[in-house]
Design an enzyme around this catalytic site. Structure first.
Site, PDB file in Angstrom:
ATOM      1  CG  HIS A  42      -1.329  -4.344   8.659  1.00  0.00           C
ATOM      2  ND1 HIS A  42      -0.492  -3.650   8.702  1.00  0.00           N
ATOM      3  CD2 HIS A  42      -1.372  -5.866   8.365  1.00  0.00           C
ATOM      4  CE1 HIS A  42       0.299  -4.332   7.823  1.00  0.00           C
ATOM      5  NE2 HIS A  42       0.038  -6.143   7.817  1.00  0.00           N
ATOM      6  CB  CYS A  43      -2.015   0.135   4.834  1.00  0.00           C
ATOM      7  SG  CYS A  43      -2.529   1.661   5.963  1.00  0.00           S
ATOM      8  CB  THR A  44       1.912   2.978   7.003  1.00  0.00           C
ATOM      9  OG1 THR A  44       2.521   2.240   5.127  1.00  0.00           O
ATOM     10  CG2 THR A  44       3.339   3.365   7.632  1.00  0.00           C
TER      11      THR A  44
END
Length: 157
Positions: A108-110
């Site tokens: 995941h990231c933003t």
């Protein structure tokens, strides 16, 4: 750049290597492409203890915006070289045991862009990866536990 046109900065060379690997597996960095199944908040929040969750944002982003509680910061720009590390070096740098090829990994990231690229990269390397497409923003919107400010593992150097 040298006189032969070769990039001499190792960080730039790693970025070029990641971009080339993504293009080799059919992932145009300007488009979203993936053959893996995404994971949604409901499933991730109930199976979290059975997964290794990689936050592929840069360390300063976790420190500024927060971190999903229990996730591990392995920045996208370091991911390929991280997964090529020996187990003891990986653990020393990232603060967790290096996942095996069969360990379920979620990226995941933003918002999901880097997470998708990271998942594709891990898949191309033979890892069991899935993408949390909603990423950190979705986690927060659903009330998932967040450590704020985030505290990415800091290796002892």
């Amino acid at each position: 750049m040298s006189s032969e046109g070769v990039v001499e900065n190792p960080k730039f060379q790693r970025l070029i290597n990641v971009r080339e690997r993504l293009q080799c597996i059919g992932c145009d960095p300007s488009r979203h492409f993936s053959t893996m199944a995404d994971i949604e908040y409901a499933e991730l929040s109930t199976t979290f203890p059975d997964l290794v969750v990689f936050d592929v944002r840069n360390r300063y982003e976790l420190e500024e915006k927060g971190q999903i509680l229990g996730s591990h910061c392995v920045p996208f720009v370091e991911l390929e070289s991280a997964m090529d590390m020996a187990e003891d070096a990986f653990e020393a740098k990232y603060g967790l045991k290096k996942p095996t090829k069969t360990t379920p990994i979620v990226t995941h990231c933003t918002k999901g862009g880097r997470a998708r690229k990271a998942g594709d990269l891990l898949k191309s390397m033979g890892y069991n990866a899935r993408v949390y497409a909603g990423s950190f923003n979705d986690w927060k919107a659903n009330g998932g536990p967040v450590l704020n400010p985030g505290k990415p593992f800091a290796p002892l150097n």
